[in-house]
Structure formats: C-alpha cells, structure tokens
Design an enzyme around this catalytic site. Structure first.
Site, PDB file in Angstrom:
ATOM      1  N   CYS A 100       0.846  -1.193   0.000  1.00 46.76           N
ATOM      2  CA  CYS A 100       0.000   0.000   0.000  1.00 46.76           C
ATOM      3  C   CYS A 100       0.881   1.242   0.000  1.00 46.76           C
ATOM      4  O   CYS A 100       1.900   1.293   0.704  1.00 46.76           O
ATOM      5  CB  CYS A 100      -0.906   0.013   1.219  1.00 46.76           C
ATOM      6  SG  CYS A 100      -2.016   1.435   1.255  1.00 46.76           S
ATOM      7  N   ASP A 103      -6.408  10.342  -5.309  1.00 48.81           N
ATOM      8  CA  ASP A 103      -5.787   9.376  -4.411  1.00 48.81           C
ATOM      9  C   ASP A 103      -4.432   8.999  -4.992  1.00 48.81           C
ATOM     10  O   ASP A 103      -4.139   9.259  -6.166  1.00 48.81           O
ATOM     11  CB  ASP A 103      -6.689   8.143  -4.262  1.00 48.81           C
ATOM     12  CG  ASP A 103      -6.370   7.335  -3.008  1.00 48.81           C
ATOM     13  OD1 ASP A 103      -5.421   7.694  -2.287  1.00 48.81           O
ATOM     14  OD2 ASP A 103      -7.071   6.343  -2.747  1.00 48.81           O
ATOM     15  N   ASN A 104      -3.599   8.388  -4.161  1.00 53.37           N
ATOM     16  CA  ASN A 104      -2.316   7.851  -4.616  1.00 53.37           C
ATOM     17  C   ASN A 104      -1.446   8.901  -5.303  1.00 53.37           C
ATOM     18  O   ASN A 104      -0.978   8.710  -6.424  1.00 53.37           O
ATOM     19  CB  ASN A 104      -2.548   6.647  -5.541  1.00 53.37           C
ATOM     20  CG  ASN A 104      -3.173   5.480  -4.790  1.00 53.37           C
ATOM     21  OD1 ASN A 104      -2.841   5.227  -3.640  1.00 53.37           O
ATOM     22  ND2 ASN A 104      -4.105   4.793  -5.428  1.00 53.37           N
TER      23      ASN A 104
END
Length: 880
Positions: A160, A292-293
C-alpha cells in the site's frame, strides 16, 4: 519460512478452497502433478510455498451489520478505519513470522467501500471488457480467460502506498489513515499476462494508457485507475490478470473473482473485482485516480490541496513505482532482551523492498545515528523461482527468464549484545540497483504516502534488560518512541528524530511552525501566584488556566454554550488540553478579553505537579462522574445498530456504581488522536437509565472518512477501540436539567414548562430521548412532548423502537414525527427537512413551551433563524 523440495514424491500442503462445480475446468486442484520440477537436469529446487492457511468460516460480529456481512475475516487483523470500510494490516511480527509468502487471512486489505458479493456459481461467467482505442473490442468471461490463454504463476509483493503513514501522521496529520509498517504482503498469483489479452484487442496508434475499473461502487463512482500501455506490453513488468492467490481462488477482500496485479507499483494500481480495461490516449479521469495515490509537494497544506484542484490534476505527482523501503521486525516493539544468561549475539531481522522491478542490493544497519554502517545479510527467496520452470497451482512459474524483482527480501544481522546495550537506537536503510537509497529524513506530504525514511528502533537499558521501541503502532494503538517525543513537546521534524544532539541546533521547518491565534493581551505583564489561583476555585468567580495564562470565567457563567458547570469545573485547574481540543478559532480569538495574567514559575510547577482531586477514600464512590476529574471507563461491549451506528457499553468502577448524570445534561469524553496523540474531547449523552448500575450505554453515530472529508475524529476513534480499552469521562455539564413534572433548571434558574418541542437529527436524538423517557415513565408528569426527528434515510432513524414503545401508552402527551430527505417509495411518513413551517403546522406557540434542539450545526442554525422569524423568543430555545 516454509520450503519444500519439488519432487514427485513430495506433495505440498493442499490449501485450496473448494471450487464450485464446473467453475474452473482448465485448472486442476493442487496435486503432485501440479507442482512439478521441469528442469532439464532434474535437480531438486527449493522454493517457498504458502504457510498453513485456513479460511475463516464465520463472519465476525463486528461485520454483521455492515455491507460486508458476507465476508468472513481473521480477527487478528488490525482495523485502521473503524469497522467499515475494511482497511487492515496484520500485526508486524505475525506477518514477518509467516515468512516470504503471506496467508490470505493475514494479507493486508485496502478497500474503499463495500466488497462486491460474488457467489461461487457466478465465477465462471464473470465478465470483463476490453474497450476504448482498440480495433477489436472484447468481452471475456473468466472461463474463457482460463481456457484460451496460457496460465502463469508468479510470486509478487503488493504494498500500500500508505505503508508506514502513521509516522507521517505523528509529525503532522495527513489526510490518510494510520498504516503501520505491515501494509504489504506477498503471495503466489496465478492468472494470465495482461498484454496477451490486450494484444488480441489490437490497440490503435493513439493508445497510450490502460484504464482499469472495478465492480466496487463508491460515492464517486466505481474505483478505477490507469497505467501506461507500454508498461503493460513490456514482459519485464510482469503485469497480469489474476484469479488465484496461493493456489486458491481469490477471497472476497482480495478481488474475488478477478483482479489486476501490477508488480513493483503501489497496491492502488492493482484494481480488484476487475470489470473493464479501457484503452485511452490520456490517463484515467476516474475520481480515485485523480484524488488518491499522489505525493503532492511537501509545502502544499491540507487546506491548499482542498481549495485548489490543480495539485491533484498534475500527473507528475501520481505515484506508480514503489520507493526503496525497509523495516526492522526483530527486535519487535516492546521486546525485552536479557543481558545475562543469554547468547552474546542478537540476530536483528526485517524486510526490504523496492519498486519498478529493481533489486535491493544492500541493507545497512547503524548503531550510532548513521555515522557508521554495517552490511546485513540478504535472503532473496524470490530467486529460487528463477532456477527452473515448473507448474505451480495450475500455472507455469514465469520467473526463470526474468531479472525483474517483484518481491520483498528478508535481511538479518548478528549484533553483539554489549553493542546494543551501549547504543541509543538501531537504524536500517536499504538501497536498490539504481542506487536509490532510503533518505535520512521524512518527506511529509498531504496524503502521507510513500513514507520511507530510515527506520529507527530506540534502545533503553533497564537494569539487566534492554527494551526496544518501534516508532509507532498502527491505527489507534498507543505506543512508540514518536508518541513519547510528541508528548514531551519535541519536534519530530527537527532532523534529529525530535531530539537535540549536543553541539547542534535543531531548526524547525517553516511549514511546521505553528501559526496560533493570540489568546492574550499583548501588554499585560501581571504575574499570578498559585494561592491567588486557588482563591478563585469558586462557583462565583472562577479562574482557569490555558497554556500558562490565567482567564476569568465569570463573564461566561450565564452565556457559555456548555453551561456554567463547564466553567466551574475548570476553576483553579489547567484546562489547556480541553480548551484547545474543543474550542473554535473564533472562541480562541475572544480570549484576550478575559485574560488577566500569567502564572509565575512556582505556580506553573505547582499546577503541573498537583494531582486532580485525588480520591483517598477507601469507600467506593456511589457515582462515577466527577466534574473536575477524568475517570476511566472500560469498553465492555459494542453493539452494531447499523453500518454507521453503534451502542458502546462501558464498565464503571464497581457493579453498584451509578453514572451520576442528571436528565438533560451530558458528559465529556476524552480520547487520544491516533496520529498526533492530542486530546479529542466531545460531549455525549448516554442512553442508559439514570439509575443503571455498573455499566453505561452510549449511542454513537460514526462519521467515517471518505472522499467527502476526513470524517469524525472522535466517533472513528471510539469505533476503533478494542474491547477492554478505556475512555476517559467527566461531568456532568450543560445549561439544561430536567427535574420532572415540568420543572427545569436553565443556567441554574428554575423554570416551569407545560410542553416541549423537541427537534433533532441523527444521533442528536440521545439528549432528547433522555428527557422524553423521563416524562413518559412518570404517570404524574403531564408535560406534552412533540418530537421532530429529521434524517436522510430510513435506516438513519435512531431509537425508533424505543420512542414508539414509550409513546404507545402515552398518546395524550406524546407526538413523534419522523421526516426523511431520501425516503423509500413505501415510506408513509413526512418527507423533507425539519423546517419552521413544519413546526408551526404541528405545534401551538405559547410562553410555557420550551424548544429543545440537538443535531447537525446546519440544522441548528436554520431552525434558530426560522423559529425567531416565527415569533419564538430566544429564551424559549435551548440548544444541546
């Protein structure tokens, strides 16, 4: 680490889940023939096989009332975002001890929402499409994917992007939740090379990206993201479509029945429950790909990122390849090593990984804060899979020709005990074949992703033992040297891990310098002694302290929203933590008007060293709550009312003890922020009966974090607490108290009412419920009550059964009106919001009616304006 010699006489563990009938015809179950040595010379080759695994058979109680009620899970997993959505990591030691491969039950999970439910009989016909800029659009079933393409098996580590984020959150709260150092796992994935599927679809010349979309429906659409097409088509990248993990069908949390697996890149690119491959000329425009990310520049604050979307739409900040990272797993957190009677050498152990297929080439350990380093030994278990081609779990092991590294490696180093005893800490850092080395210092960013500074474990000598501490513990779990530094006032971003080294000056980065609102009169130089402060520990003229400054609370007594008791309870005490946790910037800006001086040094010392009203009596107290002292109540049970609502049961000090909360008043609850360890303090009204003994029930609506915001700090913190953990409470507080039969106290002034108009929304029902129950239970109480309960959905209505039961035999004095803004078709009640017009149509306004209001701030403000416009007086309106 488990290994097996692959010969036809040695059969590996059969850890394969039952298959639906005729679901997987081309893939046989694991047998002697499905794990075979295909090397030409017949030499035995040892490779790591999965650890023993047993799929959970039952759904945990905590999941029964959530959208994931169909998913059995392992109770050892640490929940990072409360109950739902399911985001977890294994305990770091348990993860490491499983070895190179991770069992599905301990494999980390990152879910953005509910897990799609796929029945076994639906698996063979699961479809995904290949569309967009292709000449031959296709829709493929899982059965076709398994029959028409070559099957391969590869060991792959998924990580993650938030791995180790808790450390960033300790320095400065990011927008992400607090992963520890176990946000990664490794498995053998079986499936098909993605490029083989896309090649049949024949991308056009303009095609540059492969966008992927899953079946998980979320508030901002289905989860999706993209990677470059040329990466997908590069065989060295190893990008695949997988339906098996460690020889069994994917479990629901891991993408059952089909997912993308993208080695060397962050886990967020490996889309689960895959439904679409869309070939495009531009990166994905999916909400989750954009917001995100990403690692935004470190100077971008959460506020700036929220107000300026340009930061999110700059593709330069998107994360793909993993960065170099490593962690110390042994010594584990809070491990104690005896200096006597044990071997002279201690073996330190941990993991390391890099991204983009790059090999870790060195792992280095330092016992003197990086002045000197020593090389650790590295075990590349992945390399065993390169030595021969074989069939494993129904697929050809596709590693013999690759030089790309897709997996973590384990490192060890034997260290003399006397060197550990003479050191203050152990550091580890890793380097990959591109000479990318872990940085010494943290790069903080607004999402808290890709955290990879040197991993530090502190050492303290305690008698004949050495004790080790990791930097943090995941989620709300307390512990770690970073927490201690933060609590002691150290600056974790000063370049010295919050400590000052002799001869060096720590410099606080500009972005870390606090920009606080001034709460003092700039020219006031009056010193106040401890005796002067103690003289004003009174109800008439209460003085209190915030950050060493003294304030006169007398002017607050009648007008303070929390009632006079809030001020009286703080009289003569240091209220810094509570004040800073509760009050808004507006309230802080008002404080100079009440500032009367500063404590002198002797007073500061005395106040710091004094105890809060110590209980020296041997006789147990009849009531739990005390207005000036925080008491610890233990979480005894948790009942799931709905996906976002809980009833928490707390155990008091002894079985005969009552809570001691008058009707209409509330108590304060204190917990610690899992990232900053700062106090979170909120007001709550329990559901318990006034005279209940030994236990207290509290109804709480959990405001989960999501794309729309960070959620509720306190409610998420409460939801994440394990059974047996304590919370702190004190009270009672509040301006209003119901004495019974129409008699009230408002700011300690008696008042008689003949009727109540009760307006609430969501969990605002709890203080209303207390007053309503007291009236309905007393046959001599003729006070009339009209409740207006506004909610969004039917399932959001709280205490509905309890309210109806109380009103059933009291119809002459009880009216309950529920209204929904998103009512189902079969709803026969009111629709829309609670408005002034609705109140006017159902209530008679008179001077002996009191309006009690409790709900979201927007509702309270709108009702305040509407009722004033309708002719109600301010002294008839009471806001809980």
């Amino acid at each position: 680490m488990q290994t097996t010699k692959h010969t036809h006489s040695d059969q590996p563990e059969k850890n394969v889940s039952p298959q639906p009938k005729d679901a997987l015809p081309p893939t046989p179950p694991l047998t002697d023939d499905s794990v075979s040595d295909a090397s030409a010379d017949g030499d035995d080759v040892e490779v790591a096989l999965p650890p023993p695994s047993k799929e959970p058979e039952s759904v945990l109680d905590i999941d029964l009332k959530t959208p994931d009620a169909h998913v059995p899970r392992d109770p050892r997993l640490i929940r990072l975002t409360g109950v739902h959505p399911f985001n977890v990591e294994a305990p770091l030691t348990a993860l490491f001890d499983e070895g190179f491969l991770t069992s599905p039950e301990l494999f980390y999970v990152r879910n953005h929402g509910a897990v799609p439910q796929v029945r076994d009989e639906e698996i063979p016909n699961w479809e995904f499409s290949v569309e967009g800029l292709v000449e031959n659009p296709m829709t493929i079933t899982l059965t076709q994917l398994m029959n028409e393409y070559e099957q391969i098996t590869c060991p792959i580590t998924l990580v993650c992007a938030g791995n180790r984020r808790k450390e960033q959150n300790m320095v400065r709260k990011s927008k992400g939740f607090s992963w520890g150092a176990a946000g990664l796992s490794t498995a053998l994935f079986t499936g098909v090379v993605m490029s083989e599927v896309i090649r049949r679809a024949r991308p056009t010349r303009k095609a540059k990206y492969v966008c992927m979309e899953g079946a998980d429906k979320l508030p901002n659409g289905y989860y999706g993201t993209s990677v470059k097409l040329n990466w997908v088509m590069d065989p060295n990248k190893g990008i695949m479509l997988s339906y098996k993990m460690n020889g069994e069908m994917l479990r629901p949390d891991h993408g059952k029945p089909l997912r993308a697996v993208i080695p060397g890149q962050i886990g967020g690119r490996s889309v689960k429950w895959l439904k679409k491959l869309i070939i495009t000329a531009e990166p994905s425009d999916n909400w989750y790909h954009i917001y995100d990310n990403r690692v935004l520049p470190t100077m971008v604050s959460p506020e700036e990122s929220a107000n300026n979307e340009k930061w999110w739409k700059d593709e330069r900040y998107a994360i793909y390849d993993l960065s170099t990272n490593s962690t110390i797993c042994y010594p584990q957190h809070e491990e104690q090593l005896c200096l006597k009677g044990t071997p002279d050498m201690y073996r330190a152990k941990g993991y390391a990984y890099s991204g983009g297929g790059r090999r870790i080439t060195r792992v280095e350990i330092s016992l003197d804060k990086g002045k000197n380093w020593r090389l650790a030994n590295i075990d590349y278990a992945e390399d065993k899979y390169r030595e021969t081609e074989k069939q494993l779990f129904g697929g050809r092991v596709d590693m013999s020709w690759r030089e790309s590294c897709f997996c973590w490696c384990f490192w060890t180093l034997d260290i003399p005990k006397h060197e550990l005893a003479g050191a203050k800490d152990i550091f580890v850092r890793a380097m990959d074949e591109s000479m990318n080395v872990q940085p010494r210092d943290m790069y903080w960013s607004v999402l808290g992703m890709m955290n990879n500074p040197w991993f530090r474990v502190t050492i303290s000598v305690e008698g004949d033992y050495i004790r080790f501490e990791h930097p943090t513990q995941p989620a709300l779990q307390p512990g770690g040297w970073m927490e201690k530094v933060k609590k002691a006032g150290g600056n974790l971003a000063n370049g010295f891990w919050g400590e000052k080294l002799e001869g060096d000056e720590a410099v606080v980065p500009e972005e870390e310098q606090a920009k606080e609102i001034s709460m003092v009169k700039p020219d006031l130089k009056k010193s106040i002694t401890i005796d002067e402060l103690r003289k004003h520990d009174t109800e008439e003229h209460p003085w209190f302290v915030v950050n060493g400054e003294v304030y006169d609370g007398t002017a607050f007594l009648k007008e303070h929203p929390g009632g006079a008791q809030s001020i009286i309870s703080a009289a003569g005490l240091d209220s810094s933590e509570e004040f800073m946790a509760i009050h808004s910037e507006t309230a802080k800006a008002m404080m100079p008007d009440y500032h009367i001086g500063s404590l002198d040094e002797a007073a500061r010392t005395a106040l710091t060293n004094s105890e809060e009203e110590p209980d020296t009596s041997d006789v147990p107290r009849d009531t739990f709550l005390r207005p000036k002292v925080w008491g610890k109540a233990t979480l005894h049970g948790k009942k799931i009312v709905s996906w976002d609502t809980r009833i928490f049961t707390y155990k008091l000090d002894h079985p005969r003890q009552r809570l001691g909360l008058p009707v209409g008043q509330h108590l304060m609850v204190r917990l610690r922020d899992p990232a900053t360890r700062e106090a979170i303090i909120r007001s709550y009204t329990p559901m318990s009966e006034i005279n209940d003994e030994g236990f207290m029930d509290m109804l709480v609506k959990v405001y989960f974090a999501g794309p729309g915001g960070k959620g509720g700090k306190m409610s998420q913190a409460m939801d994440a607490l394990p059974i047996g953990h304590f919370i702190e409470m004190k009270g009672p507080i509040g301006k209003f108290e119901y004495l019974g039969r129409g008699e009230c106290l408002i700011s300690a002034t008696p008042r008689h009412v003949k009727s109540f108009v009760m307006i609430c929304g969501g969990s605002g029902i709890t203080p209303i419920y207390q007053v309503f129950r007291a009236i309905m239970r007393d046959p001599e109480d003729t006070t009339k009550c009209t409740i207006f309960d506004g909610n969004r959905l039917f399932e959001d209505i709280l205490c509905k059964d309890e309210l109806e039961a109380l009103s059933k035999d009291n119809e002459q004095k009880a009216t309950i009106l529920h209204t929904l803004t998103k009512a189902p078709d079969d709803w026969t009640g009111l629709r829309g919001r609670v408005t002034g017009k609705l109140v006017e149509e159902n209530c008679v306004q008179d001077k002996e009616t009191l309006v009690l209001i409790c709900g979201p701030e927007a509702m309270e403000k709108s009702m305040h304006q509407a009722l004033l416009a309708a002719g109600w007086d301010d002294d008839q309106l009471m806001f809980f």
